[in-house]
Design a protein around this motif. Structure first.
Motif, PDB file in Angstrom:
ATOM      1  N   VAL A 112      38.823  39.856  48.277  1.00 31.80           N
ATOM      2  CA  VAL A 112      37.673  40.467  47.609  1.00 31.80           C
ATOM      3  C   VAL A 112      37.486  39.909  46.204  1.00 31.80           C
ATOM      4  CG1 VAL A 112      38.980  42.450  46.712  1.00 31.80           C
ATOM      5  CG2 VAL A 112      36.523  42.649  47.136  1.00 31.80           C
ATOM      6  N   ASN A 113      38.607  39.628  45.523  1.00 26.09           N
ATOM      7  CA  ASN A 113      38.510  39.069  44.178  1.00 26.09           C
ATOM      8  C   ASN A 113      37.838  37.700  44.216  1.00 26.09           C
ATOM      9  OD1 ASN A 113      40.859  40.702  44.841  1.00 26.09           O
ATOM     10  ND2 ASN A 113      41.369  40.605  42.681  1.00 26.09           N
ATOM     11  N   MET A 114      38.230  36.883  45.170  1.00 25.83           N
ATOM     12  CA  MET A 114      37.699  35.523  45.250  1.00 25.83           C
ATOM     13  C   MET A 114      36.226  35.519  45.660  1.00 25.83           C
ATOM     14  SD  MET A 114      40.959  33.424  46.815  1.00 25.83           S
ATOM     15  CE  MET A 114      41.229  34.473  48.227  1.00 25.83           C
ATOM     16  N   ILE A 115      35.878  36.386  46.613  1.00 27.16           N
ATOM     17  CA  ILE A 115      34.478  36.453  47.047  1.00 27.16           C
ATOM     18  C   ILE A 115      33.583  36.897  45.883  1.00 27.16           C
ATOM     19  CG2 ILE A 115      32.843  37.619  48.579  1.00 27.16           C
ATOM     20  CD1 ILE A 115      35.114  37.883  50.618  1.00 27.16           C
ATOM     21  N   ALA A 116      34.040  37.922  45.175  1.00 24.47           N
ATOM     22  CA  ALA A 116      33.247  38.443  44.056  1.00 24.47           C
ATOM     23  C   ALA A 116      33.072  37.388  42.965  1.00 24.47           C
ATOM     24  CB  ALA A 116      33.916  39.690  43.486  1.00 24.47           C
ATOM     25  N   LYS A 117      34.135  36.657  42.687  1.00 23.98           N
ATOM     26  CA  LYS A 117      34.053  35.618  41.653  1.00 23.98           C
ATOM     27  C   LYS A 117      33.054  34.531  42.046  1.00 23.98           C
ATOM     28  CE  LYS A 117      36.881  32.328  39.051  1.00 23.98           C
ATOM     29  NZ  LYS A 117      38.226  31.741  38.887  1.00 23.98           N
ATOM     30  N   LYS A 118      33.066  34.151  43.320  1.00 21.14           N
ATOM     31  CA  LYS A 118      32.140  33.122  43.781  1.00 21.14           C
ATOM     32  C   LYS A 118      30.689  33.613  43.701  1.00 21.14           C
ATOM     33  CE  LYS A 118      31.264  29.851  47.507  1.00 21.14           C
ATOM     34  NZ  LYS A 118      29.822  29.958  47.328  1.00 21.14           N
ATOM     35  N   VAL A 119      30.485  34.884  44.034  1.00 17.76           N
ATOM     36  CA  VAL A 119      29.141  35.452  43.954  1.00 17.76           C
ATOM     37  C   VAL A 119      28.609  35.346  42.531  1.00 17.76           C
ATOM     38  CG1 VAL A 119      27.838  37.621  44.064  1.00 17.76           C
ATOM     39  CG2 VAL A 119      29.402  36.995  45.923  1.00 17.76           C
ATOM     40  N   MET A 120      29.467  35.659  41.567  1.00 17.30           N
ATOM     41  CA  MET A 120      29.032  35.580  40.162  1.00 17.30           C
ATOM     42  C   MET A 120      28.774  34.141  39.738  1.00 17.30           C
ATOM     43  SD  MET A 120      28.626  38.594  39.098  1.00 17.30           S
ATOM     44  CE  MET A 120      28.412  38.266  37.354  1.00 17.30           C
ATOM     45  N   GLU A 121      29.605  33.220  40.218  1.00 15.75           N
ATOM     46  CA  GLU A 121      29.429  31.810  39.846  1.00 15.75           C
ATOM     47  C   GLU A 121      28.131  31.239  40.429  1.00 15.75           C
ATOM     48  OE1 GLU A 121      34.160  30.554  39.522  1.00 15.75           O
ATOM     49  OE2 GLU A 121      33.019  30.080  41.332  1.00 15.75           O
ATOM     50  N   ASP A 122      27.772  31.697  41.615  1.00 19.05           N
ATOM     51  CA  ASP A 122      26.550  31.204  42.250  1.00 19.05           C
ATOM     52  C   ASP A 122      25.289  31.701  41.550  1.00 19.05           C
ATOM     53  OD1 ASP A 122      28.084  29.856  44.054  1.00 19.05           O
ATOM     54  OD2 ASP A 122      27.857  31.316  45.671  1.00 19.05           O
ATOM     55  N   ARG A 123      25.401  32.829  40.832  1.00 17.97           N
ATOM     56  CA  ARG A 123      24.287  33.383  40.051  1.00 17.97           C
ATOM     57  C   ARG A 123      23.014  33.584  40.881  1.00 17.97           C
ATOM     58  NH1 ARG A 123      25.092  32.811  34.512  1.00 17.97           N
ATOM     59  NH2 ARG A 123      26.980  31.645  33.969  1.00 17.97           N
ATOM     60  N   LYS A 124      23.166  34.098  42.082  1.00 11.71           N
ATOM     61  CA  LYS A 124      21.999  34.312  42.934  1.00 11.71           C
ATOM     62  C   LYS A 124      21.534  35.773  42.972  1.00 11.71           C
ATOM     63  CE  LYS A 124      22.897  30.419  46.031  1.00 11.71           C
ATOM     64  NZ  LYS A 124      23.215  29.992  47.432  1.00 11.71           N
ATOM     65  N   LEU A 125      22.357  36.665  42.439  1.00 10.95           N
ATOM     66  CA  LEU A 125      21.968  38.072  42.460  1.00 10.95           C
ATOM     67  C   LEU A 125      20.816  38.319  41.492  1.00 10.95           C
ATOM     68  CD1 LEU A 125      25.413  39.928  42.571  1.00 10.95           C
ATOM     69  CD2 LEU A 125      23.894  39.330  44.460  1.00 10.95           C
ATOM     70  N   PRO A 126      19.871  39.141  41.868  1.00 15.34           N
ATOM     71  CA  PRO A 126      18.739  39.419  40.970  1.00 15.34           C
ATOM     72  C   PRO A 126      19.189  40.216  39.746  1.00 15.34           C
ATOM     73  CG  PRO A 126      18.685  40.871  42.873  1.00 15.34           C
ATOM     74  CD  PRO A 126      19.768  39.873  43.144  1.00 15.34           C
ATOM     75  N   SER A 127      18.547  39.974  38.613  1.00 16.59           N
ATOM     76  CA  SER A 127      18.877  40.748  37.414  1.00 16.59           C
ATOM     77  C   SER A 127      18.412  42.186  37.615  1.00 16.59           C
ATOM     78  CB  SER A 127      18.188  40.135  36.194  1.00 16.59           C
ATOM     79  OG  SER A 127      16.783  40.153  36.362  1.00 16.59           O
ATOM     80  N   GLY A 128      19.107  43.085  36.946  1.00 20.01           N
ATOM     81  CA  GLY A 128      18.759  44.498  37.094  1.00 20.01           C
ATOM     82  C   GLY A 128      19.756  45.248  37.950  1.00 20.01           C
ATOM     83  N   VAL A 129      20.608  44.513  38.645  1.00 18.03           N
ATOM     84  CA  VAL A 129      21.671  45.137  39.433  1.00 18.03           C
ATOM     85  C   VAL A 129      23.006  44.649  38.885  1.00 18.03           C
ATOM     86  CG1 VAL A 129      22.781  45.305  41.692  1.00 18.03           C
ATOM     87  CG2 VAL A 129      20.294  45.359  41.521  1.00 18.03           C
ATOM     88  N   HIS A 130      23.874  45.585  38.534  1.00 20.56           N
ATOM     89  CA  HIS A 130      25.192  45.252  38.007  1.00 20.56           C
ATOM     90  C   HIS A 130      26.158  45.106  39.177  1.00 20.56           C
ATOM     91  CE1 HIS A 130      23.489  46.476  34.157  1.00 20.56           C
ATOM     92  NE2 HIS A 130      23.130  47.629  34.730  1.00 20.56           N
ATOM     93  N   PHE A 131      26.837  43.963  39.231  1.00 20.79           N
ATOM     94  CA  PHE A 131      27.705  43.685  40.374  1.00 20.79           C
ATOM     95  C   PHE A 131      29.181  43.780  39.982  1.00 20.79           C
ATOM     96  CE2 PHE A 131      30.158  40.461  42.804  1.00 20.79           C
ATOM     97  CZ  PHE A 131      30.113  41.103  44.040  1.00 20.79           C
ATOM     98  N   GLY A 132      29.949  44.473  40.823  1.00 19.91           N
ATOM     99  CA  GLY A 132      31.386  44.579  40.597  1.00 19.91           C
ATOM    100  C   GLY A 132      32.121  44.636  41.923  1.00 19.91           C
ATOM    101  N   TYR A 133      33.420  44.743  41.859  1.00 22.33           N
ATOM    102  CA  TYR A 133      34.196  44.791  43.098  1.00 22.33           C
ATOM    103  C   TYR A 133      35.380  45.742  42.956  1.00 22.33           C
ATOM    104  CZ  TYR A 133      37.664  41.716  40.896  1.00 22.33           C
ATOM    105  OH  TYR A 133      38.608  41.183  40.063  1.00 22.33           O
ATOM    106  N   LEU A 134      35.911  46.115  44.103  1.00 19.70           N
ATOM    107  CA  LEU A 134      37.022  47.067  44.162  1.00 19.70           C
ATOM    108  C   LEU A 134      37.834  46.718  45.399  1.00 19.70           C
ATOM    109  CD1 LEU A 134      38.207  49.788  43.000  1.00 19.70           C
ATOM    110  CD2 LEU A 134      36.669  50.975  44.584  1.00 19.70           C
ATOM    111  N   SER A 135      39.137  46.862  45.312  1.00 22.11           N
ATOM    112  CA  SER A 135      39.979  46.538  46.469  1.00 22.11           C
ATOM    113  C   SER A 135      40.462  47.808  47.158  1.00 22.11           C
ATOM    114  CB  SER A 135      41.182  45.693  46.032  1.00 22.11           C
ATOM    115  OG  SER A 135      42.132  46.487  45.340  1.00 22.11           O
ATOM    116  N   TRP A 136      40.736  47.671  48.446  1.00 23.64           N
ATOM    117  CA  TRP A 136      41.307  48.807  49.189  1.00 23.64           C
ATOM    118  C   TRP A 136      42.670  49.177  48.616  1.00 23.64           C
ATOM    119  CZ3 TRP A 136      38.709  52.043  51.859  1.00 23.64           C
ATOM    120  CH2 TRP A 136      37.596  51.643  52.617  1.00 23.64           C
ATOM    121  N   GLN A 137      43.396  48.168  48.146  1.00 28.20           N
ATOM    122  CA  GLN A 137      44.702  48.463  47.558  1.00 28.20           C
ATOM    123  C   GLN A 137      44.555  49.340  46.313  1.00 28.20           C
ATOM    124  OE1 GLN A 137      43.739  45.588  48.778  1.00 28.20           O
ATOM    125  NE2 GLN A 137      45.379  44.673  49.989  1.00 28.20           N
ATOM    126  N   GLU A 138      43.500  49.085  45.531  1.00 29.38           N
ATOM    127  CA  GLU A 138      43.286  49.898  44.333  1.00 29.38           C
ATOM    128  C   GLU A 138      42.837  51.309  44.726  1.00 29.38           C
ATOM    129  OE1 GLU A 138      44.074  48.876  41.290  1.00 29.38           O
ATOM    130  OE2 GLU A 138      43.632  50.900  40.588  1.00 29.38           O
TER     131      GLU A 138
END
Length: 245
Positions: free
Chosen positions: A140-166
């Motif tokens: 999940v950490n790696m997928i989320a990081k790649k999503v941010m690097e790709d910068r394809k998410l529209p502005s106005g939505v804050h993106f974050g991640y959480l793990s099942w372990q957490e």
């Protein structure tokens, strides 16, 4: 129960093995919604990680504005939008949270989160909107990081991640709350037992085992500046044998 109600699992259970992700989603969030907000969903989601301090604080502050009350009727499952289906959607007074749940599976498409973010933007005007990716570590950490690097998410939505372990770790911590009544405590015990059964309990250290196998003073000597060690095992088994090479 919820996965079957929403048609994710057939009434005969014939597709159960293919829908474990949906079953886990329903079991965890379907159960958490029976608890008061500040005793269940709030402390767990507060551990979500964002890529900017501004987003992190906005999320924590928005969660904190919600009063300590029942929100079960505001937790919705597999909500269909124009371009996507969001696994869990919380529409509260001060924030909207969409959660994409993963359990040992990749995103369904490269633009899945982009489509979900676009659909989130269509709700409740200026209300802050957050999209969380929930999955297993370390994927999940790696997928989320790649999503941010790709910068394809529209502005106005804050993106974050959480793990099942957490989530598991936080549930264990929340259990220490002495204000839980007998019913609420039983709910948490069941959730903790489920996530432990799923293997989300992080490995802490050898000394935490019931019968410590290693005397750290006698056997651990590291002559390197490296601070990260990798064991080529997906899961540490108590009865297994492992060694550093």
């Amino acid at each position: 129960m919820l996965a079957e109600i929403h048609g994710k699992i057939s009434s005969e259970g014939s597709n159960l093995s293919e829908r474990l992700e949906d079953q886990l989603t329903a079991n965890v969030f379907g159960t958490l919604r029976y608890l008061p907000f500040h005793k269940g969903i709030q402390p767990i989601l507060s551990k979500a990680v964002f890529f900017s301090q501004t987003d992190q604080m906005a999320f924590i502050n928005s969660l904190g504005r919600r009063k300590n009350e029942f929100i079960g009727d505001k937790v919705k499952f597999w909500v269909k939008g124009e371009r996507s289906e969001i696994d869990v959607l919380l529409e509260l007074d001060h924030l909207i949270i969409g959660i994409e749940v993963k359990y040992h599976s990749p995103l369904s498409s490269d633009d899945q989160l982009e489509r979900e973010a676009s659909d989130l933007l269509k709700g409740k005007g200026q209300t802050p909107k957050f999209l969380l990716l929930l999955g297993t570590e370390p994927e999940v950490n790696m997928i989320a990081k790649k999503v941010m690097e790709d910068r394809k998410l529209p502005s106005g939505v804050h993106f974050g991640y959480l793990s099942w372990q957490e989530v598991f770790h936080q549930l264990v911590y929340v259990q220490k709350n002495e204000t839980f009544n007998e019913f609420q405590r039983l709910i948490l015990e069941d959730l903790v037992a489920l996530l432990r059964k799923k293997g989300f309990d992080r490995f802490q250290n050898f000394q935490s085992l019931a019968c410590p196998l290693v005397d750290h003073c006698s056997y651990f000597h590291f002559y390197t500046d490296e601070q990260f060690f990798h064991l080529s095992a997906n899961r540490i088994e108590k009865e297994g044998y492992y060694e550093f090479c």
